[in-house]
Scaffold this motif. Sequence first.
Motif, PDB file in Angstrom:
ATOM      1  N   PRO A   1     -29.558  -8.276  -0.102  1.00  0.00           N
ATOM      2  CA  PRO A   1     -28.616  -7.783   0.914  1.00  0.00           C
ATOM      3  C   PRO A   1     -27.218  -8.369   0.706  1.00  0.00           C
ATOM      4  O   PRO A   1     -27.073  -9.543   0.345  1.00  0.00           O
ATOM      5  CB  PRO A   1     -29.217  -8.278   2.234  1.00  0.00           C
TER       6      PRO A   1
ATOM      7  N   ILE B   1     -24.132  -9.838   2.367  1.00  0.00           N
ATOM      8  CA  ILE B   1     -23.868 -10.479   3.653  1.00  0.00           C
ATOM      9  C   ILE B   1     -22.584 -11.307   3.543  1.00  0.00           C
ATOM     10  O   ILE B   1     -22.420 -12.102   2.609  1.00  0.00           O
ATOM     11  CB  ILE B   1     -25.031 -11.382   4.084  1.00  0.00           C
TER      12      ILE B   1
ATOM     13  N   ALA C   1     -23.367  -2.023   3.128  1.00  0.00           N
ATOM     14  CA  ALA C   1     -24.168  -2.810   4.075  1.00  0.00           C
ATOM     15  C   ALA C   1     -25.441  -2.071   4.443  1.00  0.00           C
ATOM     16  O   ALA C   1     -26.530  -2.659   4.532  1.00  0.00           O
ATOM     17  CB  ALA C   1     -23.340  -3.116   5.322  1.00  0.00           C
TER      18      ALA C   1
ATOM     19  N   GLU D   1     -29.324  -3.162   3.105  1.00  0.00           N
ATOM     20  CA  GLU D   1     -29.873  -3.809   4.297  1.00  0.00           C
ATOM     21  C   GLU D   1     -29.116  -5.108   4.596  1.00  0.00           C
ATOM     22  O   GLU D   1     -29.695  -6.141   4.908  1.00  0.00           O
ATOM     23  CB  GLU D   1     -31.379  -4.065   4.149  1.00  0.00           C
ATOM     24  N   GLY D   2     -27.802  -5.000   4.470  1.00  0.00           N
ATOM     25  CA  GLY D   2     -26.945  -6.162   4.623  1.00  0.00           C
ATOM     26  C   GLY D   2     -26.179  -6.203   5.925  1.00  0.00           C
ATOM     27  O   GLY D   2     -26.476  -5.479   6.886  1.00  0.00           O
ATOM     28  N   ASP D   3     -25.131  -7.047   5.939  1.00  0.00           N
ATOM     29  CA  ASP D   3     -24.336  -7.294   7.143  1.00  0.00           C
ATOM     30  C   ASP D   3     -22.943  -7.708   6.668  1.00  0.00           C
ATOM     31  O   ASP D   3     -22.749  -8.826   6.194  1.00  0.00           O
ATOM     32  CB  ASP D   3     -24.987  -8.403   7.981  1.00  0.00           C
ATOM     33  N   ILE D   4     -21.977  -6.797   6.759  1.00  0.00           N
ATOM     34  CA  ILE D   4     -20.646  -7.028   6.201  1.00  0.00           C
ATOM     35  C   ILE D   4     -19.584  -6.874   7.277  1.00  0.00           C
ATOM     36  O   ILE D   4     -19.531  -5.854   7.977  1.00  0.00           O
ATOM     37  CB  ILE D   4     -20.341  -6.047   5.050  1.00  0.00           C
TER      38      ILE D   4
ATOM     39  N   ARG E   1     -17.534  -5.079  12.064  1.00  0.00           N
ATOM     40  CA  ARG E   1     -18.767  -5.570  11.445  1.00  0.00           C
ATOM     41  C   ARG E   1     -19.753  -4.402  11.309  1.00  0.00           C
ATOM     42  O   ARG E   1     -19.998  -3.669  12.273  1.00  0.00           O
ATOM     43  CB  ARG E   1     -19.380  -6.669  12.314  1.00  0.00           C
TER      44      ARG E   1
ATOM     45  N   TRP F   1     -23.729  -3.342   9.887  1.00  0.00           N
ATOM     46  CA  TRP F   1     -24.994  -3.893   9.414  1.00  0.00           C
ATOM     47  C   TRP F   1     -26.144  -2.905   9.565  1.00  0.00           C
ATOM     48  O   TRP F   1     -26.065  -1.935  10.312  1.00  0.00           O
ATOM     49  CB  TRP F   1     -25.311  -5.206  10.118  1.00  0.00           C
ATOM     50  N   HIS F   2     -27.189  -3.178   8.789  1.00  0.00           N
ATOM     51  CA  HIS F   2     -28.420  -2.382   8.818  1.00  0.00           C
ATOM     52  C   HIS F   2     -29.235  -2.798  10.028  1.00  0.00           C
ATOM     53  O   HIS F   2     -29.340  -3.990  10.338  1.00  0.00           O
ATOM     54  CB  HIS F   2     -29.218  -2.613   7.527  1.00  0.00           C
TER      55      HIS F   2
END
Length: 442
Positions: A15, A17, A251, A255-258, A290, A292-293
């Motif tokens: 992921p 992040i 993201a 399955e990330g968070d950016i 922000r 995210w998945h």
Amino acid sequence: MGLLGDSITIRGGKPLIGRIELKGAKNLVTKAMVASLLGETPSVLKDVPNISDVRIVRGLLEVHGVNVVEGVEEGELIFDPSNVESAHFADIDAHAGSSRIPILFCGPLLHRLGEAFIPDLGGCRIGDRPIDYHLDVLRNFGAVVEKLPSGIRMSAPNGLKGAKLELPYPSVGATEQVLLTAVRAEGITELKGAAIEPEIMDLINILQKMGAVITVDTDRVIRIEGVDRLEGYTHRALFDRNEAASWAAAALATEGDIFVGGARQGELLTFLNVYRKVGGQFEIHDDGIRFWHPGTPLNPVFIETDVHPGFMTDWQQPLVVALTKASGVSIVHETVYEQRFGFVDALVDMGATIQVHKDCLGGQACRFGQRNFNHSAVIVGPTRLHGADIEVPDLRGGFSHLIAALSAEGTSTVSNVGIIARGYENFITKLRLLGADFSTED
């Protein structure tokens, strides 16, 4: 990384992040740089990204006598056009490369010098993108256009005069051409069927700062009253909404968070609606957004690209990668560029289930219907992507390939990534900040 032969080896499945920061929009900054030619005094542009398209335009300005220096802020450029002069063909050709920006130099140079020359034009391989609109616009203003084997020469023996124009399609480039030419043309110019993208509106903001008189109606009509003199400007460029959407799609696919610093809600309204329908999550902050998945299955969607305020064509390619992870059938109908699905071949090689069609799979028939262009795509998911060797075909498709490799199981080698540097500032550094597992080689 500036060479087209550059490659990157990505070990996917991790992921993304972290936080990255945006600078100004590629589609605005390069046009704002050209606008500096119109001023009688120096201009200051802030938040200029370090991308190859900017370097190309800087080189073209410098061979035409503009003194370009860096300011005190990172990403600040100062343009002094007091010594503008004609440039030699060889110098123009050497700096232009495959960029299509030189066509926008014509109006300002005709005003300053009475003549202009542009070489053969390049660009991404996503469709014909003819320059006929541009040439017709310039002829309407009174330019004499002469096509030569080496390029196009223009002159304005009687000066440029305002004109009544109507575009058959709201072309961004043709609208920019009208704006950059009409502000110094004698009389009033009326443009019907204009593009009204945020980058166009920001260019209008810049021209107004310089002394232009421009009104924009709600029915895509722009009126420009020509003036005798324009001054330089000081302006902070609009953020790059295409880059913001690309990282948002990354993201989702990984399955990330950016956190995308500098992104704003207003210019991304349509994208955010679709992102939410897919199942992606986002939060609006004062200093960015922000993305995210959600940790749950993604939803299939129907997307039809369109000119602003519709869903941008530059947004669909990165999002298609995320849609390979959605549970069900998604449909993307491309109505802006006729050849924008060439990038899906690599996704299919990586295990995606995507079919492209010549039919209009949208709510209504579009201008590409019955013309044998593969301009609709059906994506069936969820599918697991696996590593592969990929060659980047164009700017947005190339970044989409990066996203695919980052989300895939195993190792991928992505070559020709220098193209991505045309529009994504320091993307290698940003990948490192987000924890991507990769190595580069020149």
